[in-house]
Design a protein around this motif. Structure first.
Motif, mmCIF file in Angstrom:
data_model
loop_
_atom_site.group_PDB
_atom_site.id
_atom_site.type_symbol
_atom_site.label_atom_id
_atom_site.label_comp_id
_atom_site.label_asym_id
_atom_site.label_seq_id
_atom_site.Cartn_x
_atom_site.Cartn_y
_atom_site.Cartn_z
ATOM 1 N N THR A 2 -6.231 38.606 -26.830
ATOM 2 C CA THR A 2 -6.093 39.108 -25.464
ATOM 3 C C THR A 2 -5.213 38.171 -24.668
ATOM 4 N N THR A 140 -7.055 47.800 -19.406
ATOM 5 C CA THR A 140 -6.645 47.046 -20.585
ATOM 6 C C THR A 140 -5.965 47.976 -21.570
ATOM 7 N N THR A 142 -4.491 48.399 -25.374
ATOM 8 C CA THR A 142 -4.558 47.860 -26.726
ATOM 9 C C THR A 142 -3.318 48.316 -27.488
ATOM 10 N N GLY A 146 -3.203 45.413 -32.413
ATOM 11 C CA GLY A 146 -4.495 44.873 -32.034
ATOM 12 C C GLY A 146 -4.486 44.006 -30.798
ATOM 13 N N GLN A 147 -3.314 43.609 -30.345
ATOM 14 C CA GLN A 147 -3.243 42.779 -29.133
ATOM 15 C C GLN A 147 -3.749 43.561 -27.922
ATOM 16 N N ARG A 148 -4.456 42.877 -27.028
ATOM 17 C CA ARG A 148 -4.976 43.506 -25.818
ATOM 18 C C ARG A 148 -4.322 42.858 -24.601
#
Length: 381
Positions: A2, A140, A142, A146-148
């Motif tokens: 994140t 948020t 995504t 997979g990065q947030r």
């Protein structure tokens, strides 16, 4: 993983997303811009920048270079082959930019990206959003890896197949034109005015012909089954069938070309909580009248200015009218583009009546000026 929270996450780095990022960055907000395409992968579909768009971009340092690099066209005409049906002047409009500016979308994007870089902004590519989650204090995104990325707000400017629109559950009602469209940037000689954008009506379908910088012309036409990459012979047939009869125009080469399908659709909602839609993510329509990118840039400026107000603590009042205002503007533009397309594709039986009606309307100053205001976007001030 994140990342650190940003003020606004802009998804899409075409003209709409870049404009939103410029406005927000210049106003002092932290902006993250993502685009799913690699550098230079965007196509050059739009070529018209209207007066209202130049007015909106002026406070953000983009307009002078656009004006310097584009071709200034003072007149929009509607013709049935050689027969002039209506001439719509822009040179008397109440604006510092009384013309249609012709410049390729690729050039427009280059100038917008340069301005964003000058302000310290950057675009992350390729980066694709797969999911969006909202909470009371932020949103948020995504990514597919997979990065947030957390943000206080998000602008979805990710085009007609918008993931952001799907994520907020906004329906995209409308339909698709039966014809496909072909687009080409060509070099040609003979028979074509250099100071007009022309909408040609012909039995075979509509064709738009407009000058571009460097002695090129943009051609957009409806066809039943467009080739994936139109060549010079194909474009020459279009001109021979739909363009001027009295003085033949000769295509020397096609510098760039493509085909595409056009929808006429408007999103059910342009805003869901902290997520706003802009540009083709919110509305698409026929290219007749050259409204698409211009309306999207209007969305972007409006969205960014509203979000700037929200970030400065005026949230409810700043954002309250965005959805209704922009949806109404989009619906008006879609109706105008549909009317122009419908007039252009009338059957042979209806053409004489259409032509006669357009000549009558074109002889009266008031409707000509009203149409000029609509096409230039000045009626949306």
């Amino acid at each position: 993983m994140t990342t650190e929270q940003t003020d606004v996450l802009v998804v899409g780095a075409g003209p709409v997303g870049l404009t939103a990022a410029i406005v927000l960055t210049q106003r002092g907000h932290a902006v993250t811009v993502l685009d799913s395409q690699t550098e230079g992968a965007n196509t050059s579909r739009a070529a018209v920048v209207h007066s209202r768009t130049l007015e909106l971009l002026e406070p953000y340092g983009v307009t002078p270079e656009l004006v310097a690099r584009g071709v200034h066209i003072p007149t929009f005409t509607v013709r049935d082959r050689d027969d002039l049906l209506m001439s719509i002047p822009f040179d008397t409009l109440p604006t510092p930019y009384p013309y249609t500016l012709m410049i390729s979308q690729a050039e427009t994007e280059t100038l917008l990206l340069k301005r964003l870089h000058d302000l310290g902004g950057r675009v992350t590519r390729p980066a694709s959003v797969s999911a969006v989650d909202q909470g009371p204090d932020g949103v948020t995104a995504t990514l597919r890896d997979g990065q947030r990325i957390p943000a206080r707000y998000l602008i979805g400017a990710d085009g007609v197949r918008s993931t952001i629109r799907e994520q907020i559950g906004s329906a995209f009602s409308g339909s698709t034109y039966a014809e496909s469209f072909v687009l080409a940037d060509v070099r040609l000689s003979g028979g074509v005015p250099v100071d007009e954008v022309i909408l040609y009506f012909a039995p075979a379908g509509l064709m738009v012909l407009a000058p571009l910088p460097d002695d090129r012309y943009r051609i957009v036409a409806t066809v039943d089954d467009a080739p994936e990459v139109p060549d010079a012979a194909f474009v020459q047939r279009l001109l021979d069938e739909r363009g001027p009869r009295s003085r033949s125009a000769v295509v020397h080469d096609v510098q760039w070309g493509s085909r595409f399908r056009v929808h006429h659709r408007v999103a059910e909602s342009f805003r869901a909580g902290r997520v706003l839609l802009a540009g083709d993510a919110a509305h698409v329509h026929s290219p007749a009248g050259g409204q698409g990118m211009n309306l999207g840039i209007e969305d972007a400026v409006t969205a960014a200015e509203c979000l700037s107000g929200a970030l400065l603590g005026h949230g409810r009042t700043a954002l309250a009218g965005y959805d209704t205002q922009r949806r109404q503007a989009a619906e008006r533009v879609v109706r105008l583009a549909d009317r122009l397309t419908g007039l252009a594709t009338l059957s042979a039986r209806g053409r004489p009546l259409r032509n006669a009606a357009l000549r009558v309307v074109g002889a009266v100053p008031a409707p000509r000026r009203r149409l000029a205001l609509q096409l230039s976007g000045l009626d949306r001030r």
